[in-house]
Design a protein around this motif. Structure first.
Motif, mmCIF file in Angstrom:
data_model
loop_
_atom_site.group_PDB
_atom_site.id
_atom_site.type_symbol
_atom_site.label_atom_id
_atom_site.label_comp_id
_atom_site.label_asym_id
_atom_site.label_seq_id
_atom_site.Cartn_x
_atom_site.Cartn_y
_atom_site.Cartn_z
ATOM 1 N N GLN A 260 7.579 -17.266 1.556
ATOM 2 C CA GLN A 260 7.293 -17.809 0.220
ATOM 3 C C GLN A 260 7.754 -16.848 -0.877
ATOM 4 O OE1 GLN A 260 2.876 -17.402 -1.014
ATOM 5 N NE2 GLN A 260 2.823 -17.159 1.209
ATOM 6 N N TYR A 261 7.899 -15.564 -0.507
ATOM 7 C CA TYR A 261 8.382 -14.573 -1.466
ATOM 8 C C TYR A 261 9.904 -14.465 -1.360
ATOM 9 C CZ TYR A 261 3.455 -13.217 -1.430
ATOM 10 O OH TYR A 261 2.087 -13.230 -1.513
ATOM 11 N N GLU A 262 10.526 -13.954 -2.416
ATOM 12 C CA GLU A 262 11.960 -13.676 -2.320
ATOM 13 C C GLU A 262 12.168 -12.714 -1.159
ATOM 14 O OE1 GLU A 262 15.760 -12.445 -5.134
ATOM 15 O OE2 GLU A 262 13.717 -12.108 -5.876
ATOM 16 N N HIS A 263 13.110 -13.004 -0.283
ATOM 17 C CA HIS A 263 13.256 -12.177 0.913
ATOM 18 C C HIS A 263 14.723 -11.919 1.234
ATOM 19 C CE1 HIS A 263 12.876 -16.442 2.089
ATOM 20 N NE2 HIS A 263 13.781 -16.177 3.016
ATOM 21 N N PHE A 264 14.935 -10.769 1.895
ATOM 22 C CA PHE A 264 16.281 -10.311 2.227
ATOM 23 C C PHE A 264 16.313 -9.857 3.683
ATOM 24 C CE2 PHE A 264 15.652 -9.690 -2.282
ATOM 25 C CZ PHE A 264 16.831 -10.127 -2.857
ATOM 26 N N GLY A 265 17.221 -10.435 4.465
ATOM 27 C CA GLY A 265 17.434 -9.964 5.814
ATOM 28 C C GLY A 265 18.374 -8.771 5.807
#
Length: 248
Positions: free
Chosen positions: A63-68
């Motif tokens: 739900q949060y901005e996320h980065f792999g």
């Protein structure tokens, strides 16, 4: 997937390992599912989540901005030898120095493990506020955060001028106990005030004399063996549990 440590986002995350950058941006890093869940459940603002895309399922944290990211990037932004594969950037929260009933004041304690452990113990003992005096290790130091085990997100924690705050506490009817040997009374011989603040000091020199002089009562913990002194976090724990369990 971000794979290069030269990526601009990675550079931003790495900068948050420095106190100066944390102060400027008002953000800090936390690592591991437990701490991130504590931040989420305590309604702190999670800015973004960074995770090893091929190893970790972030579930509801999506739900949060996320980065792999790749494992080499995760290693570059974490402080542990065996990263858990997930990190979050969290917004600092503005706190006040208001004390309900129980406060711990920390004077120039520089070991992050000690400070984190005292915050965790304050939480367990039912304290509502922790004040970090000048010269104390930064609250958002990675080792402090890990040592709190999430209690960072449960308490009112402020960085203050302890001399000024002690005057405010006394004006509000809060009794201040200082650890120290001069003109001190064993803690178990004292009645526990309805509202109390305990001040503990630097690992080598203890509480500063000018702060000790402002306290209402100097207290000591008897030593029955041959040890010269107690670790500051142990001393704080003994006193916090002594007063925390005796609420009016």
């Amino acid at each position: 997937m971000i794979t290069s440590v030269k990526n601009e986002k990675v550079k931003e995350w790495r900068k948050l390992k420095q106190k100066k950058e944390r102060d400027q941006k008002g953000q800090f890093l936390i690592e591991g599912f437990h701490l991130i869940e504590e931040a989420h459940n305590s309604e702190w603002e999670i800015v973004e989540v960074i995770y090893e895309e091929d190893k970790v399922d972030i579930g509801e944290l999506a739900q949060y901005e996320h980065f792999g990211v790749s494992d080499n990037v995760m290693t570059a932004i974490t402080d542990t030898k065996t990263p858990q594969g997930i990190v979050a950037v969290v917004e600092k929260k503005m706190m006040t120095s208001h004390v309900e009933k129980r406060a711990l004041l920390i004077d120039r304690v520089q070991d992050p493990g000690n400070v984190g452990t005292m915050i965790r113990t304050a939480d367990a003992a039912g304290f509502d506020t922790v004040m970090l005096g000048r010269g104390t290790v930064d609250l958002y130091n990675e080792k402090v955060i890990r040592s709190t085990q999430g209690s960072l997100f449960h308490l009112n924690i402020v960085e203050v001028d302890l001399a000024e705050e002690m005057e405010h506490l006394k004006a509000e009817g809060i009794t201040v106990w200082s650890t120290g040997l001069e003109q001190a009374t064993g803690y178990h011989e004292l009645a526990v005030p309805e509202k109390v603040a305990i001040i503990v000091g630097n690992e080598g020199s203890g509480v500063a004399k000018e702060l000790m002089a402002k306290a209402d009562q100097n207290v000591l913990i008897p030593i029955y063996g041959q040890a010269e002194s107690l670790n500051v976090s142990i001393a704080a724990a003994i006193l916090m549990y002594h007063v925390g369990g005796k609420r009016a």
